[in-house]
Design a protein around this motif. Structure first.
Motif, PDB file in Angstrom:
ATOM      1  N   ARG A 171      28.804  21.702 -26.130  1.00  0.00           N
ATOM      2  CA  ARG A 171      29.904  21.076 -26.862  1.00  0.00           C
ATOM      3  C   ARG A 171      30.286  21.900 -28.093  1.00  0.00           C
ATOM      4  O   ARG A 171      31.462  22.115 -28.370  1.00  0.00           O
ATOM      5  CB  ARG A 171      29.512  19.655 -27.284  1.00  0.00           C
ATOM      6  CG  ARG A 171      30.608  18.890 -28.010  1.00  0.00           C
ATOM      7  CD  ARG A 171      30.130  17.498 -28.371  1.00  0.00           C
ATOM      8  NE  ARG A 171      28.938  17.554 -29.214  1.00  0.00           N
ATOM      9  CZ  ARG A 171      28.218  16.494 -29.567  1.00  0.00           C
ATOM     10  NH1 ARG A 171      28.549  15.299 -29.121  1.00  0.00           N
ATOM     11  NH2 ARG A 171      27.172  16.629 -30.350  1.00  0.00           N
ATOM     12  N   ASP A 172      29.285  22.343 -28.834  1.00  0.00           N
ATOM     13  CA  ASP A 172      29.536  23.131 -30.045  1.00  0.00           C
ATOM     14  C   ASP A 172      28.958  24.531 -29.979  1.00  0.00           C
ATOM     15  O   ASP A 172      29.160  25.325 -30.893  1.00  0.00           O
ATOM     16  CB  ASP A 172      28.951  22.415 -31.278  1.00  0.00           C
ATOM     17  CG  ASP A 172      29.559  21.033 -31.474  1.00  0.00           C
ATOM     18  OD1 ASP A 172      30.807  20.931 -31.437  1.00  0.00           O
ATOM     19  OD2 ASP A 172      28.798  20.064 -31.647  1.00  0.00           O
ATOM     20  N   ALA A 173      28.211  24.817 -28.935  1.00  0.00           N
ATOM     21  CA  ALA A 173      27.542  26.112 -28.818  1.00  0.00           C
ATOM     22  C   ALA A 173      27.781  26.708 -27.438  1.00  0.00           C
ATOM     23  O   ALA A 173      27.672  26.017 -26.424  1.00  0.00           O
ATOM     24  CB  ALA A 173      26.037  25.966 -29.072  1.00  0.00           C
ATOM     25  N   GLY A 174      28.098  28.001 -27.410  1.00  0.00           N
ATOM     26  CA  GLY A 174      28.425  28.647 -26.151  1.00  0.00           C
ATOM     27  C   GLY A 174      27.323  29.501 -25.572  1.00  0.00           C
ATOM     28  O   GLY A 174      27.571  30.322 -24.676  1.00  0.00           O
ATOM     29  N   ASP A 175      26.091  29.313 -26.028  1.00  0.00           N
ATOM     30  CA  ASP A 175      24.996  30.181 -25.583  1.00  0.00           C
ATOM     31  C   ASP A 175      24.754  30.112 -24.075  1.00  0.00           C
ATOM     32  O   ASP A 175      24.581  31.137 -23.416  1.00  0.00           O
ATOM     33  CB  ASP A 175      23.705  29.816 -26.322  1.00  0.00           C
ATOM     34  CG  ASP A 175      23.749  30.193 -27.790  1.00  0.00           C
ATOM     35  OD1 ASP A 175      24.619  29.654 -28.502  1.00  0.00           O
ATOM     36  OD2 ASP A 175      22.942  31.024 -28.232  1.00  0.00           O
ATOM     37  N   ILE A 176      24.721  28.898 -23.517  1.00  0.00           N
ATOM     38  CA  ILE A 176      24.481  28.785 -22.080  1.00  0.00           C
ATOM     39  C   ILE A 176      25.576  29.495 -21.297  1.00  0.00           C
ATOM     40  O   ILE A 176      25.307  30.260 -20.362  1.00  0.00           O
ATOM     41  CB  ILE A 176      24.391  27.303 -21.662  1.00  0.00           C
ATOM     42  CG1 ILE A 176      23.149  26.654 -22.275  1.00  0.00           C
ATOM     43  CG2 ILE A 176      24.362  27.176 -20.146  1.00  0.00           C
ATOM     44  CD1 ILE A 176      23.036  25.167 -21.995  1.00  0.00           C
ATOM     45  N   ALA A 177      26.823  29.268 -21.679  1.00  0.00           N
ATOM     46  CA  ALA A 177      27.944  29.904 -20.982  1.00  0.00           C
ATOM     47  C   ALA A 177      27.883  31.421 -21.101  1.00  0.00           C
ATOM     48  O   ALA A 177      28.086  32.141 -20.114  1.00  0.00           O
ATOM     49  CB  ALA A 177      29.266  29.388 -21.547  1.00  0.00           C
ATOM     50  N   ALA A 178      27.610  31.919 -22.306  1.00  0.00           N
ATOM     51  CA  ALA A 178      27.608  33.363 -22.538  1.00  0.00           C
ATOM     52  C   ALA A 178      26.478  34.059 -21.787  1.00  0.00           C
ATOM     53  O   ALA A 178      26.687  35.087 -21.132  1.00  0.00           O
ATOM     54  CB  ALA A 178      27.509  33.650 -24.032  1.00  0.00           C
ATOM     55  N   TRP A 179      25.285  33.503 -21.867  1.00  0.00           N
ATOM     56  CA  TRP A 179      24.139  34.128 -21.192  1.00  0.00           C
ATOM     57  C   TRP A 179      24.289  34.054 -19.674  1.00  0.00           C
ATOM     58  O   TRP A 179      24.099  35.064 -18.983  1.00  0.00           O
ATOM     59  CB  TRP A 179      22.843  33.449 -21.631  1.00  0.00           C
ATOM     60  CG  TRP A 179      22.367  33.841 -22.997  1.00  0.00           C
ATOM     61  CD1 TRP A 179      22.970  33.543 -24.186  1.00  0.00           C
ATOM     62  CD2 TRP A 179      21.195  34.600 -23.321  1.00  0.00           C
ATOM     63  NE1 TRP A 179      22.234  34.073 -25.225  1.00  0.00           N
ATOM     64  CE2 TRP A 179      21.151  34.713 -24.733  1.00  0.00           C
ATOM     65  CE3 TRP A 179      20.178  35.175 -22.568  1.00  0.00           C
ATOM     66  CZ2 TRP A 179      20.127  35.395 -25.393  1.00  0.00           C
ATOM     67  CZ3 TRP A 179      19.157  35.851 -23.214  1.00  0.00           C
ATOM     68  CH2 TRP A 179      19.133  35.956 -24.612  1.00  0.00           C
ATOM     69  N   ALA A 180      24.621  32.881 -19.166  1.00  0.00           N
ATOM     70  CA  ALA A 180      24.761  32.736 -17.716  1.00  0.00           C
ATOM     71  C   ALA A 180      25.939  33.547 -17.192  1.00  0.00           C
ATOM     72  O   ALA A 180      25.870  34.134 -16.104  1.00  0.00           O
ATOM     73  CB  ALA A 180      24.929  31.267 -17.346  1.00  0.00           C
ATOM     74  N   GLY A 181      27.024  33.585 -17.960  1.00  0.00           N
ATOM     75  CA  GLY A 181      28.186  34.359 -17.542  1.00  0.00           C
ATOM     76  C   GLY A 181      27.894  35.836 -17.425  1.00  0.00           C
ATOM     77  O   GLY A 181      28.311  36.498 -16.462  1.00  0.00           O
ATOM     78  N   LEU A 182      27.165  36.366 -18.400  1.00  0.00           N
ATOM     79  CA  LEU A 182      26.819  37.783 -18.344  1.00  0.00           C
ATOM     80  C   LEU A 182      25.870  38.056 -17.186  1.00  0.00           C
ATOM     81  O   LEU A 182      26.007  39.056 -16.468  1.00  0.00           O
ATOM     82  CB  LEU A 182      26.178  38.219 -19.665  1.00  0.00           C
ATOM     83  CG  LEU A 182      25.889  39.716 -19.802  1.00  0.00           C
ATOM     84  CD1 LEU A 182      27.177  40.537 -19.739  1.00  0.00           C
ATOM     85  CD2 LEU A 182      25.159  40.001 -21.114  1.00  0.00           C
ATOM     86  N   ALA A 183      24.906  37.158 -16.976  1.00  0.00           N
ATOM     87  CA  ALA A 183      23.931  37.347 -15.898  1.00  0.00           C
ATOM     88  C   ALA A 183      24.568  37.223 -14.515  1.00  0.00           C
ATOM     89  O   ALA A 183      24.045  37.771 -13.543  1.00  0.00           O
ATOM     90  CB  ALA A 183      22.804  36.324 -16.033  1.00  0.00           C
TER      91      ALA A 183
END
Length: 320
Positions: A171-183
């Motif tokens: 909701r306020d943090a994009g870490d999951i999206a960024a890490w999974a997207g790069l992987a």
């Protein structure tokens, strides 16, 4: 110090049980009595406090969720709620409390500390949005869950030459999206920390399909918008078929990966060590692979992550 309690609060995350286990076993090893508080701060106010023995925490390191249960509590934010919780701790003769959770859980721990209860906070949230730590408990497991899901989605996307828009937590943090997207080699990643126009997404889709790509993956953190909104935009501004997958709460569940089991174990054991050394009112974390100790006020500052900017940029460059 003779008695320590531990509770889990807020959203559950894989690795919480590893931390609970470490707190209990470390305390018992040093001849301390340890208690589990069930249902978070709600249970603390209602007196749901039970002694933990070695057999109570055996065989839980591999389990997702939390054996202590969790609940969000508005009442605990009030003075009456906090005094009620303190009275229960005092009735049990509990000297210190280990709180495993996110920002809201930490604020509760700080409030109790200011009232004279020794507290230590451990970062338990899949969002990885707590300042003072590189990683939070459950984040690595959540990322791996998303990666596995996208791998499966890519198979059907390739078979039918489709674009899939995948909505992940954040909701306020994009870490999951960024890490999974790069992987996963996603074509576009949308996160709350970085404003990115949808026009670039369409351009990259067209470039990919024109050179013969069989599929495209778009990852959207829930704080940016819904996957359906992005899919509608693709349908309206291109000739491509866009399908939607919302991963939802499967990202919270499942057996924790090795990293989260070890992180929970290290944090839980360190919490007991600090309390035995009369150090309290602190939040623990992992920075440069070393356990870090910060005041709660430091942790409440907004977490700045240059890594997210790096990952988003790299993903865009490599998606060509």
């Amino acid at each position: 110090m003779k008695k320590i309690a531990v509770l889990t609060s807020g959203g559950d995350s894989p690795g919480m049980n590893a931390a609970v286990r470490a707190v209990a076993k470390k305390a018992i090893y040093h001849d301390l009595e340890v208690f589990g508080v069930y249902r978070g701060y709600e249970g603390l106010m209602s007196g749901e406090i039970k002694s933990l023995k070695l057999e109570d925490v055996g065989g839980i390191i591999h389990r997702g969720g939390t054996i202590l249960g969790s609940a969000r509590s508005e009442k605990f934010k009030t003075e009456d709620g906090q005094l009620q919780a303190m009275n229960n701790l005092n009735n049990f003769g509990i000297d210190a409390l280990v709180v495993i959770g996110g920002d809201g859980s930490y604020r509760g721990a700080q409030a109790l500390h200011k009232k004279g209860i020794k507290t230590i906070g451990l970062p338990g949230t899949i969002d990885n949005d707590i300042n003072g730590t590189d990683f939070t408990l459950g984040f690595s497991t959540a990322v791996n869950t998303v990666i596995e899901a996208i791998d499966r989605i890519r198979d059907t996307a390739t078979s039918h030459e489709r674009t899939f828009v995948i909505e992940v937590m954040g909701r306020d943090a994009g870490d999951i999206a960024a890490w999974a997207g790069l992987a996963n080699g996603a074509e576009s990643i949308f996160i709350p920390e970085k404003t990115t126009g949808k026009e670039g997404m369409i351009a990259r889709l067209k470039q990919g399909f024109e050179r013969g790509k069989k599929h495209s993956i778009i990852i959207v953190a829930e704080g940016v918008g819904t996957a359906e909104e992005f899919a509608d935009y693709i349908r309206e501004h291109s000739s491509y078929d866009a399908r939607v997958t919302v991963l939802g709460h499967i990202q919270r569940g499942g057996s924790p990966v090795g990293f989260d089991r070890i992180l929970g174990t290290r944090l839980g054991a360190k919490a007991v060590e600090l309390l035995m050394a009369d150090v309290a009112g602190k939040a623990l974390g992992l920075e440069k692979n070393e356990i870090s100790v910060h005041d709660f006020d430091y942790v409440f500052q907004k977490k700045a992550s240059k890594r997210l900017e790096e990952f988003s940029k790299l993903s865009m460059e490599l998606s060509m």
